[in-house]
Write a protein that holds these residues in place. Structure first.
Motif, PDB file in Angstrom:
ATOM      1  N   PRO A 251       0.848  -1.193   0.000  1.00  0.00           N
ATOM      2  CA  PRO A 251       0.000   0.000   0.000  1.00  0.00           C
ATOM      3  C   PRO A 251       0.883   1.242   0.000  1.00  0.00           C
ATOM      4  O   PRO A 251       1.963   1.249   0.596  1.00  0.00           O
ATOM      5  CB  PRO A 251      -0.791  -0.128   1.311  1.00  0.00           C
ATOM      6  N   LEU A 252       0.413   2.280  -0.678  1.00  0.00           N
ATOM      7  CA  LEU A 252       1.237   3.480  -0.813  1.00  0.00           C
ATOM      8  C   LEU A 252       1.619   4.047   0.547  1.00  0.00           C
ATOM      9  O   LEU A 252       2.754   4.487   0.750  1.00  0.00           O
ATOM     10  CB  LEU A 252       0.502   4.539  -1.635  1.00  0.00           C
ATOM     11  N   GLY A 253       0.683   4.034   1.483  1.00  0.00           N
ATOM     12  CA  GLY A 253       0.972   4.562   2.811  1.00  0.00           C
ATOM     13  C   GLY A 253       2.137   3.850   3.466  1.00  0.00           C
ATOM     14  O   GLY A 253       3.013   4.487   4.073  1.00  0.00           O
ATOM     15  N   GLU A 254       2.182   2.536   3.344  1.00  0.00           N
ATOM     16  CA  GLU A 254       3.288   1.754   3.913  1.00  0.00           C
ATOM     17  C   GLU A 254       4.607   2.110   3.245  1.00  0.00           C
ATOM     18  O   GLU A 254       5.630   2.288   3.916  1.00  0.00           O
ATOM     19  CB  GLU A 254       3.007   0.260   3.738  1.00  0.00           C
ATOM     20  N   TYR A 410      -4.034  11.621  -6.354  1.00  0.00           N
ATOM     21  CA  TYR A 410      -4.048  10.152  -6.425  1.00  0.00           C
ATOM     22  C   TYR A 410      -3.561   9.523  -5.136  1.00  0.00           C
ATOM     23  O   TYR A 410      -3.946   8.395  -4.798  1.00  0.00           O
ATOM     24  CB  TYR A 410      -3.334   9.609  -7.660  1.00  0.00           C
ATOM     25  N   GLU A 411      -2.725  10.231  -4.380  1.00  0.00           N
ATOM     26  CA  GLU A 411      -2.325   9.703  -3.075  1.00  0.00           C
ATOM     27  C   GLU A 411      -3.528   9.567  -2.144  1.00  0.00           C
ATOM     28  O   GLU A 411      -3.619   8.619  -1.358  1.00  0.00           O
ATOM     29  CB  GLU A 411      -1.248  10.593  -2.447  1.00  0.00           C
ATOM     30  N   SER A 417      -8.797   7.829   1.162  1.00  0.00           N
ATOM     31  CA  SER A 417      -9.495   8.998   1.712  1.00  0.00           C
ATOM     32  C   SER A 417     -10.411   9.670   0.691  1.00  0.00           C
ATOM     33  O   SER A 417     -11.111  10.628   1.030  1.00  0.00           O
ATOM     34  CB  SER A 417      -8.490  10.024   2.252  1.00  0.00           C
ATOM     35  N   GLN A 418     -10.400   9.197  -0.572  1.00  0.00           N
ATOM     36  CA  GLN A 418     -11.395   9.647  -1.541  1.00  0.00           C
ATOM     37  C   GLN A 418     -11.581   8.567  -2.603  1.00  0.00           C
ATOM     38  O   GLN A 418     -10.709   7.707  -2.800  1.00  0.00           O
ATOM     39  CB  GLN A 418     -11.033  10.994  -2.163  1.00  0.00           C
ATOM     40  N   SER A 419     -12.720   8.604  -3.275  1.00  0.00           N
ATOM     41  CA  SER A 419     -13.062   7.564  -4.240  1.00  0.00           C
ATOM     42  C   SER A 419     -12.331   7.771  -5.561  1.00  0.00           C
ATOM     43  O   SER A 419     -11.721   8.810  -5.808  1.00  0.00           O
ATOM     44  CB  SER A 419     -14.574   7.575  -4.489  1.00  0.00           C
TER      45      SER A 419
END
Length: 441
Positions: A251-254, A410-411, A417-419
């Protein structure tokens, strides 16, 4: 550092440059200012070249080779890190009159900002070296307002690096052309347990969007943003599916919070596929810091569309080397730059940087590229990706502001946090807001 803040910083520094200009001497006032008076036998010219590659990965050997052969012009290499802070450091050094004679631009957007700020010399005054003839048709991507303010010195392939042993075990061939959907299936088949099947260096993360819009246009015929193009939507959906549903890529957050060292993760054998550029060779040839027991194969970066059509891939020419417009040693710098471009840079191939000039000896570059590690690579796929792949290429030339706004949106999608709909609508709306409905950028 937020890239918009960097641009604002550069703008502020331009004001400093304007104030300083009244206090300094013009660098173009005479041939003596360009270093010709300093090329006497007793007083060698000393040039400083700023670049982002670690000295031990080729630049120092290049400098040593030149300095040995040219006692009248000595070149020192100064490394700056090619990130937001490093690029601001380079720009500040030039604006405040520190020693910078030559410098490497790694993107068109950085080069264009430096031209706009009066930091890069227009090379049309030099008539003894035909850049287009030497480097080929792809040089057109590096012209700024129809002129060269630097020499694009390298071929810059991007690719998917593959753990060949893992592919063989899974019964998967090394692709010569494929789609992101096919890569997604490879990732599922290569995933073992809780490990990932695919990881990416963040630098080429968004390249699939640009591979489409560099051809389709970043704006539609009516002048409105094309960031809501169906294939942009497909890229977002495909990658998010790999992150959230397949769990085959981080996942991008990771990846952002852990600052995942993707090269190390790939070379350790932990993850079998890596989206990256030719700088991987800098690490994959280093068995001391990155020991490995598997063979690396190479595949082109996948396309989004199912049909090949007009697909282009990022690559072409890179390492755009400019001469500081304020340098007093411009003629000496030009002599070095010609030599560097025509093959003097061959030791840089050890870090994956291949000479672009038709007059460079590619066998020297190949020797530097793999050294004594040829047994650790799948040479057929290496040669295909580095030399034989004829897929057309593009150089990313999108304004930095658009790169920033789309990544911010896109992040949010990848961070849940958004569709998807909100994301593509927001990217397009913000693009229109920045440049207006008649934008062609």
């Amino acid at each position: 550092m937020n890239k918009s803040r960097v641009i604002a910083g550069i703008t502020s520094l331009v004001l400093i440059m304007g104030l300083a200009a009244g206090c300094g001497n013009s660098s173009n006032s005479s041939s003596a200012d360009n270093g010709s008076s300093a090329t006497g036998k007793n007083t060698p010219v000393t040039l400083k070249m700023w670049g982002g590659v670690p000295p031990e990965s080729g630049p120092q050997q290049v400098m040593d080779n030149w300095n040995k052969e040219h006692p009248d012009i000595q070149v020192e290499y100064v490394r700056y890190v090619n990130d937001d802070d490093g690029n601001l450091k380079l720009d500040t050094a030039m604006i405040t009159g520190q020693d910078v004679d030559l410098f490497v631009n790694y993107t068109i957007s950085h080069a264009a900002k430096r031209v706009e700020s009066g930091l890069a010399l227009d090379l049309s005054g030099f008539t003894d070296y035909n850049i287009e003839e030497k480097m080929g048709a792809d040089t057109a991507s590096w012209k700024i307002d129809g002129k060269f303010y630097g020499v694009p010195t390298t071929k810059s392939p991007f690719f998917i690096a593959l753990n060949k042993d893992a592919l063989d075990k899974a019964g998967l061939p090394v692709p010569k052309e494929w789609t992101w959907n096919e890569l997604r299936e490879y990732a599922k088949k290569l995933k073992i347990g809780n490990s990932y099947g695919f990881i990416q260096n963040m630098e080429p993360f968004v390249d699939p969007i640009d591979s489409v819009l560099s051809q389709e246009g970043y704006t539609k015929p009516d002048g409105t943003s094309n960031l809501d193009h169906p294939l942009v939507r497909q890229w977002l959906e495909t990658l998010n599916g790999m992150m959230q549903d397949d769990k085959t890529t981080p996942p991008l957050g990771e990846q952002l919070t852990s600052k995942m060292p993707v090269e190390q993760v790939f070379l350790s054998g932990e993850v079998p596929m890596l989206n990256i550029g030719a700088w991987l060779l800098r690490s994959s040839n280093n068995f001391t810091d990155f020991p490995r027991d598997f063979k690396i194969a190479f595949a082109p970066v996948p396309r989004l569309a199912e049909a090949a059509g007009d697909y282009v891939t990022r690559g072409g020419l890179g390492d755009y080397i400019s001469i500081n417009a304020k340098s007093k040693k411009q003629e000496a710098a030009w002599e070095f730059l010609k030599w560097y471009s025509d093959g003097g840079m061959s030791p840089m191939a050890a870090g994956g940087r291949l000479p672009a000039s038709k007059d460079a000896k590619q066998e020297d570059a190949l020797k530097s590229l793999i050294g004594d590690k040829s047994d650790s690579y799948d040479l057929d796929s290496l040669m295909y990706v580095m030399f034989d792949n004829k897929t057309p290429t593009y150089v990313r030339s999108l304004p930095q502001e658009v790169m920033d706004l789309r990544s911010q949106e896109y992040e949010k999608y990848f961070l849940s946090s958004q569709s998807l709909d909100q994301t593509v609508q927001a990217m397009a709306a913000r693009h229109n807001e920045y440049f207006g409905p008649l934008s062609r950028k």
